[in-house]
Design a protein around this motif. Structure first.
Motif, PDB file in Angstrom:
ATOM      1  N   TRP A   5     -27.085  76.159  78.432  1.00  0.00           N
ATOM      2  CA  TRP A   5     -27.885  75.123  78.219  1.00  0.00           C
ATOM      3  C   TRP A   5     -28.576  74.734  77.932  1.00  0.00           C
ATOM      4  O   TRP A   5     -29.038  74.201  77.020  1.00  0.00           O
ATOM      5  CB  TRP A   5     -28.444  75.621  80.296  1.00  0.00           C
ATOM      6  CG  TRP A   5     -28.392  75.708  81.488  1.00  0.00           C
ATOM      7  CD1 TRP A   5     -28.202  76.291  82.306  1.00  0.00           C
ATOM      8  CD2 TRP A   5     -27.797  74.082  81.904  1.00  0.00           C
ATOM      9  NE1 TRP A   5     -27.036  75.770  83.450  1.00  0.00           N
ATOM     10  CE2 TRP A   5     -27.015  74.252  82.619  1.00  0.00           C
ATOM     11  CE3 TRP A   5     -26.964  72.393  81.349  1.00  0.00           C
ATOM     12  CZ2 TRP A   5     -26.142  73.109  83.117  1.00  0.00           C
ATOM     13  CZ3 TRP A   5     -27.387  71.616  81.817  1.00  0.00           C
ATOM     14  CH2 TRP A   5     -26.450  71.917  82.638  1.00  0.00           C
ATOM     15  N   SER A   9     -28.604  71.927  75.113  1.00  0.00           N
ATOM     16  CA  SER A   9     -30.326  71.305  75.076  1.00  0.00           C
ATOM     17  C   SER A   9     -30.641  71.125  73.655  1.00  0.00           C
ATOM     18  O   SER A   9     -30.906  69.998  73.549  1.00  0.00           O
ATOM     19  CB  SER A   9     -31.441  72.442  75.382  1.00  0.00           C
ATOM     20  OG  SER A   9     -31.052  71.666  77.274  1.00  0.00           O
ATOM     21  N   SER A  12     -27.966  68.140  72.394  1.00  0.00           N
ATOM     22  CA  SER A  12     -28.725  66.870  72.802  1.00  0.00           C
ATOM     23  C   SER A  12     -30.279  66.237  71.208  1.00  0.00           C
ATOM     24  O   SER A  12     -29.965  65.349  71.962  1.00  0.00           O
ATOM     25  CB  SER A  12     -29.204  67.226  74.159  1.00  0.00           C
ATOM     26  OG  SER A  12     -28.340  67.062  74.735  1.00  0.00           O
ATOM     27  N   LEU A 111     -31.542  58.620  74.783  1.00  0.00           N
ATOM     28  CA  LEU A 111     -30.730  58.442  76.699  1.00  0.00           C
ATOM     29  C   LEU A 111     -29.813  58.669  77.056  1.00  0.00           C
ATOM     30  O   LEU A 111     -28.449  59.394  77.714  1.00  0.00           O
ATOM     31  CB  LEU A 111     -31.894  58.161  77.583  1.00  0.00           C
ATOM     32  CG  LEU A 111     -33.295  58.985  76.779  1.00  0.00           C
ATOM     33  CD1 LEU A 111     -34.739  58.118  78.222  1.00  0.00           C
ATOM     34  CD2 LEU A 111     -33.451  60.716  76.806  1.00  0.00           C
ATOM     35  N   ALA A 112     -29.007  57.426  77.251  1.00  0.00           N
ATOM     36  CA  ALA A 112     -27.253  57.204  78.010  1.00  0.00           C
ATOM     37  C   ALA A 112     -26.415  57.675  76.733  1.00  0.00           C
ATOM     38  O   ALA A 112     -25.450  58.199  77.542  1.00  0.00           O
ATOM     39  CB  ALA A 112     -27.798  56.052  77.111  1.00  0.00           C
ATOM     40  N   VAL A 114     -27.055  61.103  76.098  1.00  0.00           N
ATOM     41  CA  VAL A 114     -27.409  62.026  76.604  1.00  0.00           C
ATOM     42  C   VAL A 114     -26.032  62.084  77.595  1.00  0.00           C
ATOM     43  O   VAL A 114     -25.773  62.981  78.461  1.00  0.00           O
ATOM     44  CB  VAL A 114     -28.561  62.711  76.804  1.00  0.00           C
ATOM     45  CG1 VAL A 114     -28.649  63.942  76.932  1.00  0.00           C
ATOM     46  CG2 VAL A 114     -28.941  63.354  75.386  1.00  0.00           C
ATOM     47  N   GLY A 115     -26.815  60.877  78.617  1.00  0.00           N
ATOM     48  CA  GLY A 115     -26.396  61.018  80.312  1.00  0.00           C
ATOM     49  C   GLY A 115     -24.991  61.089  79.955  1.00  0.00           C
ATOM     50  O   GLY A 115     -24.255  61.646  80.753  1.00  0.00           O
ATOM     51  N   LEU A 116     -24.806  60.081  79.261  1.00  0.00           N
ATOM     52  CA  LEU A 116     -22.439  59.811  78.927  1.00  0.00           C
ATOM     53  C   LEU A 116     -21.961  61.042  78.522  1.00  0.00           C
ATOM     54  O   LEU A 116     -20.979  61.962  79.612  1.00  0.00           O
ATOM     55  CB  LEU A 116     -22.652  58.968  77.920  1.00  0.00           C
ATOM     56  CG  LEU A 116     -20.579  58.714  77.814  1.00  0.00           C
ATOM     57  CD1 LEU A 116     -20.496  58.035  79.326  1.00  0.00           C
ATOM     58  CD2 LEU A 116     -20.516  57.720  77.190  1.00  0.00           C
ATOM     59  N   SER A 117     -22.877  62.220  78.025  1.00  0.00           N
ATOM     60  CA  SER A 117     -22.081  63.221  77.363  1.00  0.00           C
ATOM     61  C   SER A 117     -21.766  63.863  78.178  1.00  0.00           C
ATOM     62  O   SER A 117     -21.547  64.841  79.039  1.00  0.00           O
ATOM     63  CB  SER A 117     -22.735  63.626  76.499  1.00  0.00           C
ATOM     64  OG  SER A 117     -22.556  63.282  75.625  1.00  0.00           O
ATOM     65  N   ALA A 118     -23.118  63.406  79.288  1.00  0.00           N
ATOM     66  CA  ALA A 118     -23.096  65.033  80.562  1.00  0.00           C
ATOM     67  C   ALA A 118     -22.239  64.725  81.535  1.00  0.00           C
ATOM     68  O   ALA A 118     -21.207  65.665  82.054  1.00  0.00           O
ATOM     69  CB  ALA A 118     -25.244  65.410  81.145  1.00  0.00           C
ATOM     70  N   TYR A 119     -22.171  63.427  81.599  1.00  0.00           N
ATOM     71  CA  TYR A 119     -21.757  62.863  82.618  1.00  0.00           C
ATOM     72  C   TYR A 119     -19.842  63.115  82.520  1.00  0.00           C
ATOM     73  O   TYR A 119     -19.124  63.672  82.881  1.00  0.00           O
ATOM     74  CB  TYR A 119     -21.646  61.489  83.178  1.00  0.00           C
ATOM     75  CG  TYR A 119     -20.004  60.720  83.973  1.00  0.00           C
ATOM     76  CD1 TYR A 119     -20.908  60.483  85.094  1.00  0.00           C
ATOM     77  CD2 TYR A 119     -18.794  59.764  83.656  1.00  0.00           C
ATOM     78  CE1 TYR A 119     -19.517  60.299  86.266  1.00  0.00           C
ATOM     79  CE2 TYR A 119     -18.971  59.296  84.396  1.00  0.00           C
ATOM     80  CZ  TYR A 119     -18.209  59.581  85.285  1.00  0.00           C
ATOM     81  OH  TYR A 119     -17.697  59.159  85.687  1.00  0.00           O
ATOM     82  N   ASN A 122     -18.947  66.257  82.875  1.00  0.00           N
ATOM     83  CA  ASN A 122     -18.926  66.953  84.425  1.00  0.00           C
ATOM     84  C   ASN A 122     -17.910  66.673  85.140  1.00  0.00           C
ATOM     85  O   ASN A 122     -17.739  67.083  86.212  1.00  0.00           O
ATOM     86  CB  ASN A 122     -19.839  66.388  85.166  1.00  0.00           C
ATOM     87  CG  ASN A 122     -20.157  67.205  85.979  1.00  0.00           C
ATOM     88  OD1 ASN A 122     -20.241  68.083  86.409  1.00  0.00           O
ATOM     89  ND2 ASN A 122     -20.050  65.842  88.069  1.00  0.00           N
TER      90      ASN A 122
END
Length: 427
Positions: A5, A9, A12, A111-112, A114-119, A122
């Motif tokens: 993590w 981070s 990101s 932010l999108a 980072v969010g897309l990368s996390a999605y 996952n």
């Protein structure tokens, strides 16, 4: 997983900086350019105002205009100068508002991202595998405990430690496979059965899942549980529902029927296996089993099996004083295992203590697995054990072992079990 993590981070933040850095750089240059242009325009307006004011003063002195006209024109010049200054400020304010909107848009994009990368990670990544790998690692204390058990020869303790660790990470198929193989090779059938059950839960292919449930049923049966008892019956039902033609189940039913003296039923099950899978890897052992069952029935053999030169005949007697203590809960297990090699039984037969246990023939037809059978070894140890419940060796059993038996000699052994043969340790 703290390290993971931290790295995620940092990456990101780097991604956000890559998106925002060009904007900050451009914004700084735009600010300098706007300020320079505004300052130049103000200086030009002031210079024009002063020049016009000098002209008005000259006209006033030459009486070209009177004082009233002078004041009116001067006020108009001042109003024009003030209006230009306000226009410059308005353009600067508009630029600031546009810059703020752009900055907010870039923040949303970052932010999108980072969010897309996390999605996507996952969905497509392997975080669960990384987490399982982390959970599967043994701590220093666990490794020290394992070393201590290994030095003491505590095989069961090592298997239990591995099983408990795998229970924390039940999706570790490789670990369960290792546990199943190790437990089976050391005759700890109940642990092997649990491992096969876990592998079946993980497996997605119906045919492989059925085969694993079949192996679970076999190991439970070898542990001394009757084929119609719930644990074995449940595994058999699961395998049958997934694949009604699973040969492991037919093999188990054949062995159980043979052990119970239902030789005609055993023959039917073995022949079904050969019908379903003519090139079965254990075809030779299956044919020997059919031939042995037909001999037990006293009927002509329907299968030509080459006379085996690898067999051990055993006669077992139990001293009357000891025999009188037994009831239907005890079983007599007679098996051969390699003198040098894996401790798993090569041929197994089971009886009630009340039966006459004479002329027991251990050969390849009683092999538990095709890759581990009597004919593959020159020397074996013959074990006779009287036990209750599970066939695994435990305190209170009665056991006698004849070591170093040469199977090629087709020996015939007479083994007597007495009170002095009681097991006083579980190793």
């Amino acid at each position: 997983m703290t390290q993971f993590w931290i790295i995620a981070s940092i990456l990101s933040l780097v991604a956000v900086w890559i998106v925002l850095h060009p904007w900050f750089k451009r914004h700084k240059l735009e600010e300098i350019a706007v300020d320079t242009a505004a300052e130049a325009r103000v200086r030009a307006n002031v210079r024009a105002y002063k020049e016009r004011l000098r002209e008005l003063n000259a006209e006033l002195r030459s009486d070209a205009i009177d004082q009233v006209q002078f004041e009116e024109i001067k006020k108009e010049l001042e109003a024009t100068l003030l209006g230009d200054a306000k226009n410059v400020q308005a353009r600067t304010d508009n630029l600031d508002r546009a810059t703020s909107t752009t900055f907010i848009s870039l923040i949303v994009v970052a932010l999108a991202l980072v969010g897309l990368s996390a999605y996507l990670y996952n969905s497509w990544g392997a975080y669960d595998l990384a987490l399982h790998s982390e959970d599967s690692k043994f701590s220093a204390a666990e490794i020290a405990a394992a070393q201590s058990k290994a030095e003491a020869g505590d095989t069961l303790g090592l298997l239990v430690q591995l099983r408990d660790k795998l229970r924390e990470n039940p999706a570790n198929a490789e670990g369960w496979e290792l546990l199943a193989r190790s437990a089976l090779n050391t005759n700890h059938f109940e642990i092997a059965a649990e491992a096969y059950g876990q592998l079946a839960e993980i497996e997605s292919s119906p045919e492989i899942k059925a085969a694993l449930y079949g192996l679970q049923a076999q190991t439970l049966y070898f542990s001394g549980i009757a084929i119609d008892a719930p644990p074995v019956a449940d595994a058999v039902n699961k395998a049958t529902l997934l694949n009604p033609q699973d040969t492991n189940i037919y093999g188990l039913k054949a062995l159980a029927s043979y052990d119970q003296g239902q030789f005609d039923q055993a023959i039917e099950y073995w022949k079904t296996i050969l019908t379903l899978e003519p090139n079965h890897p254990s075809r030779g052992a299956i044919e020997e089993g059919i031939s042995a069952a037909e001999r037990a029935l006293g009927v002509p053999s329907t299968i030509q099996v080459p006379a085996s030169t690898v067999r051990v005949s055993v006669d077992v007697t139990i001293e009357p004083a000891l025999l009188s203590q037994f009831n239907e809960n005890e079983i007599v297990v007679v098996y051969a295992r390699a003198s040098v090699g894996p401790p798993m039984p090569l041929a197994v037969a089971r009886f009630s203590p009340k039966q006459e246990i004479n002329d027991i023939v251990l050969d390849d037809s009683l092999a538990m697995m095709p890759e581990l059978k009597l004919s593959l070894f020159e020397s074996v140890d013959v074990v006779v054990r009287i036990t209750k419940g599970s066939v695994e060796r435990k305190l209170g059993d009665y056991e006698k072992i004849i070591s170093g038996v040469l199977v090629a000699d087709q020996p015939r052994l007479s083994i007597n079990i007495g009170a002095e043969d009681i097991v006083t340790d579980s190793k």
